[in-house]
Design an enzyme around this catalytic site. Structure first.
Site, PDB file in Angstrom:
ATOM      1  N   LYS A 197      39.250  33.932  47.844  1.00  0.00           N
ATOM      2  CA  LYS A 197      38.269  32.951  47.372  1.00  0.00           C
ATOM      3  C   LYS A 197      38.946  31.657  46.924  1.00  0.00           C
ATOM      4  O   LYS A 197      38.496  30.567  47.247  1.00  0.00           O
ATOM      5  CB  LYS A 197      37.440  33.503  46.198  1.00  0.00           C
ATOM      6  N   ARG A 217      30.333  36.514  37.446  1.00  0.00           N
ATOM      7  CA  ARG A 217      30.991  37.806  37.651  1.00  0.00           C
ATOM      8  C   ARG A 217      30.194  38.966  37.062  1.00  0.00           C
ATOM      9  O   ARG A 217      30.637  40.110  37.149  1.00  0.00           O
ATOM     10  CB  ARG A 217      32.363  37.774  36.973  1.00  0.00           C
ATOM     11  N   ARG A 253      51.203  37.301  45.651  1.00  0.00           N
ATOM     12  CA  ARG A 253      50.744  35.919  45.444  1.00  0.00           C
ATOM     13  C   ARG A 253      51.690  35.141  44.524  1.00  0.00           C
ATOM     14  O   ARG A 253      52.216  35.684  43.556  1.00  0.00           O
ATOM     15  CB  ARG A 253      49.348  35.957  44.823  1.00  0.00           C
ATOM     16  N   ARG A 256      51.583  35.294  38.561  1.00  0.00           N
ATOM     17  CA  ARG A 256      50.671  35.469  37.421  1.00  0.00           C
ATOM     18  C   ARG A 256      50.892  36.818  36.747  1.00  0.00           C
ATOM     19  O   ARG A 256      51.076  37.819  37.426  1.00  0.00           O
ATOM     20  CB  ARG A 256      49.210  35.364  37.905  1.00  0.00           C
ATOM     21  N   ARG A 263      41.546  45.189  37.613  1.00  0.00           N
ATOM     22  CA  ARG A 263      40.651  44.080  37.985  1.00  0.00           C
ATOM     23  C   ARG A 263      39.706  44.509  39.112  1.00  0.00           C
ATOM     24  O   ARG A 263      38.542  44.124  39.138  1.00  0.00           O
ATOM     25  CB  ARG A 263      41.481  42.856  38.406  1.00  0.00           C
TER      26      ARG A 263
HETATM   27  P1  AMP Z   1      40.587  34.709  38.402  1.00  0.00           P
HETATM   28  O1  AMP Z   1      41.562  33.587  38.380  1.00  0.00           O
HETATM   29  O2  AMP Z   1      39.244  34.306  38.943  1.00  0.00           O
HETATM   30  O3  AMP Z   1      41.148  35.943  39.065  1.00  0.00           O
HETATM   31  O4  AMP Z   1      40.323  35.114  36.873  1.00  0.00           O
HETATM   32  C1  AMP Z   1      41.383  35.574  36.054  1.00  0.00           C
HETATM   33  C2  AMP Z   1      40.815  36.241  34.812  1.00  0.00           C
HETATM   34  O5  AMP Z   1      40.023  35.293  34.073  1.00  0.00           O
HETATM   35  C3  AMP Z   1      39.869  37.400  35.075  1.00  0.00           C
HETATM   36  O6  AMP Z   1      40.558  38.627  35.292  1.00  0.00           O
HETATM   37  C4  AMP Z   1      39.056  37.413  33.765  1.00  0.00           C
HETATM   38  O7  AMP Z   1      39.803  37.961  32.710  1.00  0.00           O
HETATM   39  C5  AMP Z   1      38.895  35.917  33.497  1.00  0.00           C
HETATM   40  N1  AMP Z   1      37.672  35.363  34.137  1.00  0.00           N
HETATM   41  C6  AMP Z   1      37.604  34.425  35.114  1.00  0.00           C
HETATM   42  N2  AMP Z   1      36.339  34.168  35.465  1.00  0.00           N
HETATM   43  C7  AMP Z   1      35.573  34.985  34.685  1.00  0.00           C
HETATM   44  C8  AMP Z   1      34.179  35.216  34.596  1.00  0.00           C
HETATM   45  N3  AMP Z   1      33.294  34.571  35.368  1.00  0.00           N
HETATM   46  N4  AMP Z   1      33.745  36.124  33.662  1.00  0.00           N
HETATM   47  C9  AMP Z   1      34.608  36.785  32.868  1.00  0.00           C
HETATM   48  N5  AMP Z   1      35.932  36.635  32.923  1.00  0.00           N
HETATM   49  C10 AMP Z   1      36.429  35.737  33.825  1.00  0.00           C
END
Ligand code: AMP
Length: 218
Positions: free
Chosen positions: A13, A88, A127, A160, A171
């Site tokens: 994404k 989410r 990544r 990360r 996750r």
């Molecule tokens: P991402 O970069 O989208 O993989 O997000 C990394 C982390 O940020 C996730 O594992 C969550 O802990 C938090 N996070 C990002 N977007 C959301 C969301 N919409 N709702 C809740 N937690 C989020």
């Protein structure tokens, strides 16, 4: 064009959002990126969010809904936007509908990136992300020209903390339990289109461009 990119972590994404943002001149809104910026700042919201993020858990809905609503009020979203990693949960999806409704707007398309668990794990554990501009690489699939250095801005590439295998598995479980119900939510709204997240970046971009043309969005 108002888009949501939905799918498990590792579905591509973020990478595809960056491509679409550049080609169509739309802001790429990643709640993950915004949260990581707050964590870097090391105060209030960031401190609270870090605990959840490091474990691979979701940050509480109220926090993320506030962040997304504020971002969507910025003038650059008037021409459209790409939401990556938001919503989410069903609560987030409902809140997003409410906020957009208030602005007299709505979602045009929800692109569901379907990906197998093996592909997602391989992508996330390999990544690397640019610390300065956030561009995504992969040690095998999308390697940078110079090891550890971003091709775009020369920034350092990092792994990360939540991209280790144990956290990635958590996750993916969180995605299954809390995010997957959104597929049904948007199917019922008639906005969801399923695409294969297992495709390469360029191949998928071609599929999406065709979809936008068919939907008369581009
Ligand atoms: P991402 O970069 O989208 O993989 O997000 C990394 C982390 O940020 C996730 O594992 C969550 O802990 C938090 N996070 C990002 N977007 C959301 C969301 N919409 N709702 C809740 N937690 C989020």
């Amino acid at each position: 064009m108002n888009l949501i990119l939905l799918g498990p972590p590792g579905a591509g994404k973020g990478t595809q959002s960056a491509v679409l943002a550049e080609k169509y001149g739309l802001p790429h809104i990643s709640t993950g990126d915004i949260l990581r910026e707050s964590v870097k700042a090391g105060q209030g919201l960031g401190l609270k969010a870090k605990e959840y993020m490091d474990k691979g858990a979701l940050v509480p809905d109220e926090v993320v809904m506030g962040i997304a609503a504020d971002r969507l009020k910025q003038p650059d979203t008037k021409k459209g936007f790409i939401l990556d990693g938001f919503p989410r949960t069903i609560a987030q999806g409902e809140n997003l509908d409410k906020e957009l409704n208030k602005m007299g707007r709505g979602i045009d398309l929800v692109l569901y990136f379907a990906t197998s668990t093996d592909v997602a794990i391989e992508r996330l554990t390999g990544r690397r992300v640019c610390k300065s501009c956030g561009f995504n690489y992969h040690i095998k699939n999308i390697p940078p020209k110079k090891d550890g250095i971003c091709d775009k801005c020369g920034g350092p590439l990092i792994h990360r903390v939540d991209d280790n295998e144990a956290t990635v598995r958590n996750r993916l479980k969180v995605y299954e339990d809390q995010t997957k119900p959104l597929i049904d939510y948007y199917t019922k709204q008639g906005t969801l289109k399923k695409v294969s997240g297992d495709m390469g970046v360029d191949e998928l971009f071609k599929v999406l461009s065709k979809l936008f043309k068919e939907a008369k969005l581009a």
